[in-house]
Write a protein that holds these residues in place. Structure first.
Motif, short mmCIF file in Angstrom:
data_model
loop_
_atom_site.label_atom_id
_atom_site.label_comp_id
_atom_site.label_asym_id
_atom_site.label_seq_id
_atom_site.Cartn_x
_atom_site.Cartn_y
_atom_site.Cartn_z
N ARG A 106 12.11 -3.75 2.74
CA ARG A 106 12.60 -3.90 4.10
C ARG A 106 13.22 -5.28 4.25
N GLN A 107 14.09 -5.42 5.20
CA GLN A 107 14.73 -6.68 5.55
C GLN A 107 15.27 -7.39 4.32
N ALA A 108 16.16 -6.72 3.62
CA ALA A 108 16.86 -7.30 2.48
C ALA A 108 15.91 -7.91 1.47
N GLY A 109 14.88 -7.18 1.13
CA GLY A 109 14.01 -7.60 0.04
C GLY A 109 12.77 -8.35 0.45
N LYS A 110 12.56 -8.58 1.73
CA LYS A 110 11.39 -9.33 2.18
C LYS A 110 10.26 -8.38 2.56
N GLY A 111 9.15 -8.49 1.87
CA GLY A 111 7.98 -7.70 2.23
C GLY A 111 8.05 -6.28 1.72
N ALA B 88 3.52 0.20 0.20
CA ALA B 88 4.29 0.31 1.44
C ALA B 88 3.38 -0.09 2.61
N LEU B 89 4.02 -0.51 3.70
CA LEU B 89 3.25 -0.81 4.90
C LEU B 89 3.09 0.48 5.69
N LEU B 90 1.90 1.04 5.66
CA LEU B 90 1.64 2.35 6.23
C LEU B 90 1.63 2.28 7.76
N SER C 255 13.77 -0.37 14.99
CA SER C 255 13.64 -1.70 14.42
C SER C 255 14.13 -1.71 12.99
N GLY C 256 14.67 -2.84 12.57
CA GLY C 256 15.18 -2.98 11.22
C GLY C 256 14.12 -2.90 10.14
N VAL C 257 12.84 -3.00 10.50
CA VAL C 257 11.81 -2.92 9.46
C VAL C 257 11.77 -1.54 8.82
N TYR C 258 12.37 -0.54 9.47
CA TYR C 258 12.36 0.82 8.94
C TYR C 258 13.60 1.14 8.11
N SER C 259 14.42 0.13 7.84
CA SER C 259 15.70 0.40 7.18
C SER C 259 15.54 0.95 5.77
N GLY C 260 14.47 0.57 5.08
CA GLY C 260 14.24 1.05 3.72
C GLY C 260 13.20 2.12 3.68
N GLY C 261 13.41 3.17 2.87
CA GLY C 261 12.41 4.22 2.71
C GLY C 261 11.31 3.77 1.77
#
Length: 464
Positions: free
Chosen positions: A230-235, A379-381, A216-222
């Motif tokens: 995540r998601q281009a700056g959202k959340g 971060a969202l754990l 899923s794209g929600v994991y794109s950012g470390g």
């Protein structure tokens, strides 16, 4: 407002009452002392089958010598041997992967290296940019002659367009939809509440990657990079943990995948070398543990309870969704009472409101007992991991909640040894740096609204 008829209202009340009764159902009571035998001989498997008693003892003695002062190798190993059917396996190499980018890089690299087959099992497989990237990699391998077999959960992929899977199927990839939401398409009986929460990739029967990361794209950012989002700056960025494993234990993970495929009545697997001869790759002693709601009890749960009872110095646990049953709660409090340093890392924000507040309903009881609680705030754990006494570690898909222990199919591994335990302790302390410790005094000052949310969440804890 339209009110329901008296008959409809009665049915609603009966359904609600039944749900509340079921919510009081307990997990099977696991009493480690009932299965412990002081003279039990713990035997390890190696690359070529069971090791001799002398070789097994030598490896266990080395692990004991490298760890903290603990009886975990004298007590816990014998208990776990009786509870879990899979063997302890020596000669494995285990790499710790933190967050989506690192895990995806390892997965895609393993997929690229495939020469015979790829077996993949996942809860969520989205049709977004990340999902499409994996689809392209899998399709390319299928077209090159590598057989790809994919199990995906029906509920976890509800938002994925059917065309996404149709494209995979058209390329020759074999697919199994786990417990389809549509009962007409169910081949193994309709069990809507039983879900496949495993995240497992096996390449050529030699490399396995497992843990908590979905596709899923929600994991794109470390979660460790400054300013990552995540998601281009959202959340918030998502924080997760996986393992990359090579060595003899991969065969046990392969067996779990094939067992699920067979139970879900997937088509006959294309003949491939699913169980190649496996060589020693490292020094880690590992046990693969799968659990399924079809079994009398969760073997992962039984293993965890036995480890908690065996702990002598430290219990450090991380769980994305934390809703403890009475036995787990008792085990944590009992450990504190005998002087064990018990720490629990949980999310400070979540994607599941009910689970979040159901877990918070237990904070006061845990804090009063002396458990140290941390909420990761930056971060969202989504991690499911633990390290006990610095020598017993686990990583997998299993949360510390009723759903994982009763309703979900899960997979974890247990890694024994101080070297890997040190890496796990370091990862936990890294999460502490991005967290806020919850104190009893602060928690007692929480709002009325928060207390009401906890009550609502706790009513539904069995089903969450």
């Amino acid at each position: 407002m339209n009110l329901p008829s008296s008959g409809t209202a009665a049915r609603v009340l009966v359904a609600l009452y039944s749900s509340l009764l079921l919510a009081c159902t307990s997990l099977p009571r696991i009493n480690p002392d009932m299965v412990h035998s002081p003279v039990a001989q713990v035997q390890l498997d190696g690359a070529r089958g069971p090791l001799s008693d002398a070789h097994s003892k030598a490896i266990l003695d080395r692990l004991k010598a490298s760890g903290m002062e603990t009886n975990i190798f004298d007590l816990h190993l014998a208990i776990e041997e009786a509870l879990v059917g899979s063997p302890l396996t020596a000669g494995n190499k285990v790499d710790l992967l933190q967050d989506g980018p690192q895990t995806y890089q390892a997965m895609l690299s393993a997929i690229e290296s495939a020469r015979d087959h790829i077996n993949m099992e996942t809860y969520i497989l989205e049709g977004d940019e990340v999902g499409q990237r994996f689809a392209e990699a899998l399709i390319a391998k299928q077209r090159s002659g590598v057989q790809v077999n994919l199990i995906y959960d029906s509920v976890g992929t509800l938002g994925t367009p059917p065309a996404f899977f149709a494209r995979l199927r058209k390329s020759g990839i074999r697919l199994v939809e786990f417990n389809p939401v549509n009962p007409v398409t169910a081949k193994a009986g309709w069990e809507l509440n039983q879900r496949d929460h495993r995240k497992l990739l096996i390449v050529d029967g030699r490399i396995a990657i497992l843990g908590g990361v979905n596709i899923s794209g929600v994991y794109s950012g470390g979660s460790f990079a400054p300013g990552s989002r995540r998601q281009a700056g959202k959340g918030l960025p998502w924080r997760d943990t996986d393992l990359r494993i090579e060595g003899p234990v991969v065969a046990d993970l392969q067996k779990l995948f094939i067992s699920t495929w067979d139970r879900q009545k997937g088509c006959e697997l294309v003949a491939r070398h699913y169980f190649p001869p496996l060589e020693r790759k490292g020094n880690e002693v590992v046990r693969a543990i799968g659990s399924s709601p079809d079994e009398p009890y969760s073997q992962i749960y039984a293993t965890l309870i036995s480890a908690l009872h065996s702990a002598q110095s430290e219990i450090w646990l991380t769980s994305a969704y934390f809703v403890p049953d009475p036995q787990l709660l008792d085990a944590l409090k009992a450990a504190v009472a005998r002087g064990v340093d018990v720490r629990l890392m949980v999310p400070g924000s979540t994607d599941s409101w009910l689970v979040f507040h159901a877990g918070r309903a237990y904070y006061a009881e845990l804090l009063e007992a002396g458990v140290r609680l941390y909420e990761r705030r930056d971060a969202l754990l989504h991690v499911k991991a633990g390290v006990i006494d610095g020598v017993w570690s686990t990583v997998g898909s299993t949360n510390l909640d009723w759903r994982s222990f009763l309703h979900n199919q899960e997979v974890n591994v247990v890694v024994l040894g101080a070297d890997f335990g040190a890496r796990m302790r370091e990862a936990f302390l890294g999460d502490v740096k991005g967290s806020q410790e919850i104190t009893l005094a602060a928690w007692q000052r929480r709002s009325i609204r928060a207390r009401m949310s906890e009550r609502i969440g706790r009513v539904w804890e069995y089903w969450l």
